[in-house]
Design a protein around this motif. Structure first.
Motif, PDB file in Angstrom:
ATOM      1  N   SER A  66       0.826  -1.197   0.000  1.00 60.07           N
ATOM      2  CA  SER A  66       0.000   0.000   0.000  1.00 60.07           C
ATOM      3  C   SER A  66       0.865   1.253   0.000  1.00 60.07           C
ATOM      4  O   SER A  66       0.583   2.215  -0.718  1.00 60.07           O
ATOM      5  CB  SER A  66      -0.933   0.008   1.218  1.00 60.07           C
ATOM      6  N   SER A  67       1.936   1.235   0.777  1.00 58.16           N
ATOM      7  CA  SER A  67       2.819   2.401   0.849  1.00 58.16           C
ATOM      8  C   SER A  67       3.543   2.640  -0.469  1.00 58.16           C
ATOM      9  O   SER A  67       3.692   3.779  -0.917  1.00 58.16           O
ATOM     10  CB  SER A  67       3.833   2.229   1.984  1.00 58.16           C
ATOM     11  N   LEU A  68       4.008   1.554  -1.094  1.00 59.57           N
ATOM     12  CA  LEU A  68       4.718   1.692  -2.368  1.00 59.57           C
ATOM     13  C   LEU A  68       3.852   2.360  -3.427  1.00 59.57           C
ATOM     14  O   LEU A  68       4.345   3.132  -4.261  1.00 59.57           O
ATOM     15  CB  LEU A  68       5.179   0.324  -2.870  1.00 59.57           C
ATOM     16  N   LEU A  69       2.553   2.076  -3.400  1.00 61.27           N
ATOM     17  CA  LEU A  69       1.655   2.624  -4.420  1.00 61.27           C
ATOM     18  C   LEU A  69       1.046   3.965  -4.028  1.00 61.27           C
ATOM     19  O   LEU A  69       0.829   4.825  -4.883  1.00 61.27           O
ATOM     20  CB  LEU A  69       0.524   1.626  -4.699  1.00 61.27           C
ATOM     21  N   ILE A  70       0.773   4.160  -2.743  1.00 59.24           N
ATOM     22  CA  ILE A  70       0.018   5.337  -2.315  1.00 59.24           C
ATOM     23  C   ILE A  70       0.919   6.483  -1.870  1.00 59.24           C
ATOM     24  O   ILE A  70       0.591   7.650  -2.095  1.00 59.24           O
ATOM     25  CB  ILE A  70      -0.970   4.950  -1.192  1.00 59.24           C
ATOM     26  N   TYR A  71       2.083   6.160  -1.281  1.00 63.01           N
ATOM     27  CA  TYR A  71       2.897   7.275  -0.783  1.00 63.01           C
ATOM     28  C   TYR A  71       3.407   8.209  -1.883  1.00 63.01           C
ATOM     29  O   TYR A  71       3.552   9.416  -1.626  1.00 63.01           O
ATOM     30  CB  TYR A  71       4.072   6.781   0.064  1.00 63.01           C
ATOM     31  N   PRO A  72       3.692   7.732  -3.112  1.00 59.96           N
ATOM     32  CA  PRO A  72       4.051   8.698  -4.158  1.00 59.96           C
ATOM     33  C   PRO A  72       3.002   9.784  -4.360  1.00 59.96           C
ATOM     34  O   PRO A  72       3.343  10.940  -4.639  1.00 59.96           O
ATOM     35  CB  PRO A  72       4.193   7.812  -5.406  1.00 59.96           C
ATOM     36  N   VAL A  73       1.723   9.436  -4.200  1.00 59.96           N
ATOM     37  CA  VAL A  73       0.658  10.435  -4.316  1.00 59.96           C
ATOM     38  C   VAL A  73       0.710  11.398  -3.135  1.00 59.96           C
ATOM     39  O   VAL A  73       0.596  12.621  -3.300  1.00 59.96           O
ATOM     40  CB  VAL A  73      -0.731   9.763  -4.376  1.00 59.96           C
ATOM     41  N   ILE A  74       0.885  10.860  -1.941  1.00 61.61           N
ATOM     42  CA  ILE A  74       0.959  11.704  -0.741  1.00 61.61           C
ATOM     43  C   ILE A  74       2.158  12.649  -0.838  1.00 61.61           C
ATOM     44  O   ILE A  74       2.052  13.846  -0.541  1.00 61.61           O
ATOM     45  CB  ILE A  74       1.053  10.831   0.520  1.00 61.61           C
ATOM     46  N   ALA A  75       3.301  12.118  -1.260  1.00 56.19           N
ATOM     47  CA  ALA A  75       4.502  12.947  -1.395  1.00 56.19           C
ATOM     48  C   ALA A  75       4.275  14.067  -2.393  1.00 56.19           C
ATOM     49  O   ALA A  75       4.654  15.229  -2.148  1.00 56.19           O
ATOM     50  CB  ALA A  75       5.684  12.075  -1.831  1.00 56.19           C
ATOM     51  N   MET A  76       3.645  13.729  -3.509  1.00 57.10           N
ATOM     52  CA  MET A  76       3.372  14.734  -4.528  1.00 57.10           C
ATOM     53  C   MET A  76       2.431  15.817  -4.004  1.00 57.10           C
ATOM     54  O   MET A  76       2.626  17.008  -4.238  1.00 57.10           O
ATOM     55  CB  MET A  76       2.768  14.061  -5.769  1.00 57.10           C
ATOM     56  N   GLN A  77       1.408  15.400  -3.248  1.00 59.22           N
ATOM     57  CA  GLN A  77       0.475  16.372  -2.699  1.00 59.22           C
ATOM     58  C   GLN A  77       1.159  17.316  -1.711  1.00 59.22           C
ATOM     59  O   GLN A  77       0.901  18.518  -1.708  1.00 59.22           O
ATOM     60  CB  GLN A  77      -0.702  15.673  -2.021  1.00 59.22           C
ATOM     61  N   ILE A  78       2.038  16.779  -0.880  1.00 63.13           N
ATOM     62  CA  ILE A  78       2.731  17.626   0.089  1.00 63.13           C
ATOM     63  C   ILE A  78       3.611  18.645  -0.627  1.00 63.13           C
ATOM     64  O   ILE A  78       3.624  19.833  -0.272  1.00 63.13           O
ATOM     65  CB  ILE A  78       3.561  16.770   1.058  1.00 63.13           C
ATOM     66  N   ILE A  79       4.346  18.194  -1.641  1.00 68.89           N
ATOM     67  CA  ILE A  79       5.225  19.102  -2.382  1.00 68.89           C
ATOM     68  C   ILE A  79       4.427  20.217  -3.055  1.00 68.89           C
ATOM     69  O   ILE A  79       4.846  21.375  -3.087  1.00 68.89           O
ATOM     70  CB  ILE A  79       6.039  18.325  -3.434  1.00 68.89           C
ATOM     71  N   PHE A  80       3.262  19.875  -3.585  1.00 69.26           N
ATOM     72  CA  PHE A  80       2.460  20.877  -4.289  1.00 69.26           C
ATOM     73  C   PHE A  80       1.357  21.483  -3.422  1.00 69.26           C
ATOM     74  O   PHE A  80       0.469  22.158  -3.933  1.00 69.26           O
ATOM     75  CB  PHE A  80       1.841  20.248  -5.546  1.00 69.26           C
ATOM     76  N   SER A  81       1.446  21.269  -2.100  1.00 70.02           N
ATOM     77  CA  SER A  81       0.398  21.762  -1.214  1.00 70.02           C
ATOM     78  C   SER A  81       0.227  23.280  -1.239  1.00 70.02           C
ATOM     79  O   SER A  81      -0.898  23.762  -1.061  1.00 70.02           O
ATOM     80  CB  SER A  81       0.625  21.269   0.213  1.00 70.02           C
ATOM     81  N   PRO A  82       1.270  24.087  -1.471  1.00 69.39           N
ATOM     82  CA  PRO A  82       1.013  25.527  -1.572  1.00 69.39           C
ATOM     83  C   PRO A  82       0.285  25.932  -2.856  1.00 69.39           C
ATOM     84  O   PRO A  82      -0.187  27.059  -2.960  1.00 69.39           O
ATOM     85  CB  PRO A  82       2.422  26.138  -1.546  1.00 69.39           C
ATOM     86  N   ILE A  83       0.191  24.996  -3.808  1.00 70.12           N
ATOM     87  CA  ILE A  83      -0.401  25.331  -5.102  1.00 70.12           C
ATOM     88  C   ILE A  83      -1.798  24.745  -5.260  1.00 70.12           C
ATOM     89  O   ILE A  83      -2.764  25.473  -5.536  1.00 70.12           O
ATOM     90  CB  ILE A  83       0.497  24.825  -6.264  1.00 70.12           C
ATOM     91  N   ILE A  84      -1.930  23.432  -5.075  1.00 72.70           N
ATOM     92  CA  ILE A  84      -3.150  22.749  -5.518  1.00 72.70           C
ATOM     93  C   ILE A  84      -3.495  21.584  -4.598  1.00 72.70           C
ATOM     94  O   ILE A  84      -2.615  20.999  -3.966  1.00 72.70           O
ATOM     95  CB  ILE A  84      -2.963  22.235  -6.972  1.00 72.70           C
ATOM     96  N   ASN A  85      -4.770  21.270  -4.539  1.00 76.25           N
ATOM     97  CA  ASN A  85      -5.241  20.031  -3.918  1.00 76.25           C
ATOM     98  C   ASN A  85      -5.518  19.053  -5.053  1.00 76.25           C
ATOM     99  O   ASN A  85      -6.441  19.236  -5.845  1.00 76.25           O
ATOM    100  CB  ASN A  85      -6.515  20.287  -3.114  1.00 76.25           C
ATOM    101  N   ILE A  86      -4.696  17.996  -5.152  1.00 72.79           N
ATOM    102  CA  ILE A  86      -4.770  17.103  -6.310  1.00 72.79           C
ATOM    103  C   ILE A  86      -5.911  16.095  -6.209  1.00 72.79           C
ATOM    104  O   ILE A  86      -6.244  15.434  -7.198  1.00 72.79           O
ATOM    105  CB  ILE A  86      -3.440  16.347  -6.514  1.00 72.79           C
ATOM    106  N   PHE A  87      -6.531  15.982  -5.032  1.00 68.83           N
ATOM    107  CA  PHE A  87      -7.494  14.906  -4.826  1.00 68.83           C
ATOM    108  C   PHE A  87      -8.849  15.168  -5.479  1.00 68.83           C
ATOM    109  O   PHE A  87      -9.675  14.265  -5.554  1.00 68.83           O
ATOM    110  CB  PHE A  87      -7.672  14.637  -3.336  1.00 68.83           C
ATOM    111  N   SER A  88      -9.082  16.397  -5.926  1.00 63.16           N
ATOM    112  CA  SER A  88     -10.340  16.664  -6.613  1.00 63.16           C
ATOM    113  C   SER A  88     -10.240  16.379  -8.106  1.00 63.16           C
ATOM    114  O   SER A  88     -11.160  16.675  -8.868  1.00 63.16           O
ATOM    115  CB  SER A  88     -10.773  18.126  -6.388  1.00 63.16           C
TER     116      SER A  88
END
Length: 409
Positions: free
Chosen positions: A361-383
């Motif tokens: 689960s971590s191998l597949l899901i954490y890349p998304v979490i990492a990407m969201q944190i990096i782009f958190s000042p810009i966008i919420n990717i989950f929508s």
């Protein structure tokens, strides 16, 4: 530049992301109007980030198994049959997507791909069942690619090539839809997957500075290219006015406007967050429908009466703008956002810690979490469409754990 799994720690990435935002905010040769950086807004934004970081730290007090690389007990390996099945799903999704673009919507009959994008931008469920099915299936290709990066399960060069082509289909879809975000998504996730894969082998991921510089130049160039389709010289003043953006110099060419607009693209999420907060405060409660709207669309397809995204967005001060990660957050959870920020930190830390044991689960899901944190000042990717990838990842983990054998080391 050297990266390890430790470089992907949620708090490290959060600090790095906001440092980059601050640099961009002070570098942009312009000022913003119609925005008030209120004390309540500043305290709320800082509190949300602090509670997120607190949640990351708090996870060590929870009864989760704390496994380090040296303590690794097993890595559950996906069987070839399961991976081939997931790959077939991804291929089917890509084929349906191409059919949708080329035959259903005649993408190449428009004068430009940007015109095609605009024709579809405000249509919801405009591809019917085919669109829903393709959206659900093609992310399986990226799931298989991430597994391939971590385990090199396929050895045949032609098969590996197809795994990569199907996995990064998001890139081709972004070109067809004249989109920037999907390209950034897929390459960010592939990069994080490489860092994780190398880290599990005890290696660092080395990225020469000139490659970072080249990638930055290519990203800005593509952004400028897209801007040329959207704006002409006569429209520059209108665009600047709509953004309430006041340059410190005369913007008399589309090229100059494109460069300024790129910095605005990086910076404006936080500016718009303050505008949103000053407009709605913490009084709105959609309980996840705004952030996770792609799931809501599935219910609409099944015949349930659900609000359209336009209806949900009508409560905001302005539509079609990024409001950082925290904008959709406060629209969904209102005053509950503080507790949800803390919970988000716990979730992020849980999946981060799972990387060290090779947790599927971590191998597949954490890349998304990492990407969201990096782009958190810009966008919420989950929508956006990333939700379909997460659904594919969850289904894949379930199938692998159900149908594959556990390999004990």
């Amino acid at each position: 530049m050297k990266f390890t799994i430790n470089s992907l720690h949620p708090i490290k990435m959060l600090v790095f992301a906001w440092l980059l935002w601050l640099i961009g905010f002070f570098l942009i040769p312009a000022s913003y109007g119609n925005v008030e950086y209120t004390a309540s807004g500043i305290v709320t934004l800082l509190s949300l980030m602090f509670l997120f970081a607190l949640g990351v730290k708090f996870v060590k007090y929870l009864p989760f198994k704390n496994i380090s690389t040296g303590d690794m007990l097993y890595v559950q390996q996906p069987g070839k049959r399961v991976l081939n099945f997931l790959f077939v799903l991804g291929v089917l999704g890509v084929v349906l997507k191409f059919f949708e673009h080329i035959f259903l919507h005649s993408a190449f009959s428009y004068s430009s791909l940007f015109e095609y994008k605009m024709s579809r931008m405000y249509s919801e469920l405009n591809s019917g069942g085919l669109g829903v099915l393709s959206a659900l299936l093609y992310p399986f290709g990226l799931v298989v690619l991430i597994f391939q990066i971590n385990g090199r399960y396929f050895r045949n060069k032609i098969k590996v090539l197809f795994v990569w082509l199907v996995g990064v289909y998001w890139f081709f879809d972004a070109l067809i839809m004249s989109s920037m975000t999907a390209i950034v998504y897929v390459f960010s996730m592939v990069f994080v997957a490489h860092v994780i894969a190398n880290g599990l082998k005890g290696n660092q991921t080395n990225i020469p500075f000139f490659r970072v510089l080249l990638l930055t130049v290519l990203t800005i160039s593509y952004f400028v290219y897209l801007t040329f389709f959207r704006v002409d010289v006569d429209f520059i003043s209108v665009s600047l006015e709509s953004k309430a953006l006041f340059p410190n110099f005369e913007v008399n060419s589309v090229f100059l406007f494109s460069l300024l607009n790129f910095l605005h693209y990086v910076v404006h999420g936080v500016v718009e967050w303050f505008r949103l907060f000053n407009h709605v405060g913490l009084s709105n409660y959609y309980f996840g429908m705004y952030e996770f709207y792609p799931f809501v669309k599935l219910f609409a397809f099944l015949g349930f009466e659900v609000p359209t995204f336009s209806e949900l967005a009508s409560v905001a001060h302005k539509t079609g703008v990024y409001t950082s990660f925290w904008g959709p957050f406060i629209l969904d959870f209102g005053a509950l956002s503080f507790g949800m920020a803390f919970f988000s930190g716990i979730v992020s830390s849980y999946f981060y810690k799972g990387l060290f044991s090779g947790n599927l689960s971590s191998l597949l899901i954490y890349p998304v979490i990492a990407m969201q944190i990096i782009f958190s000042p810009i966008i919420n990717i989950f929508s956006g469409v990333i939700i379909y990838y997460l659904l594919s990842a969850i289904i894949s983990v379930f199938l692998i754990k159900t149908l594959s054998k556990r390999i004990v080391h």
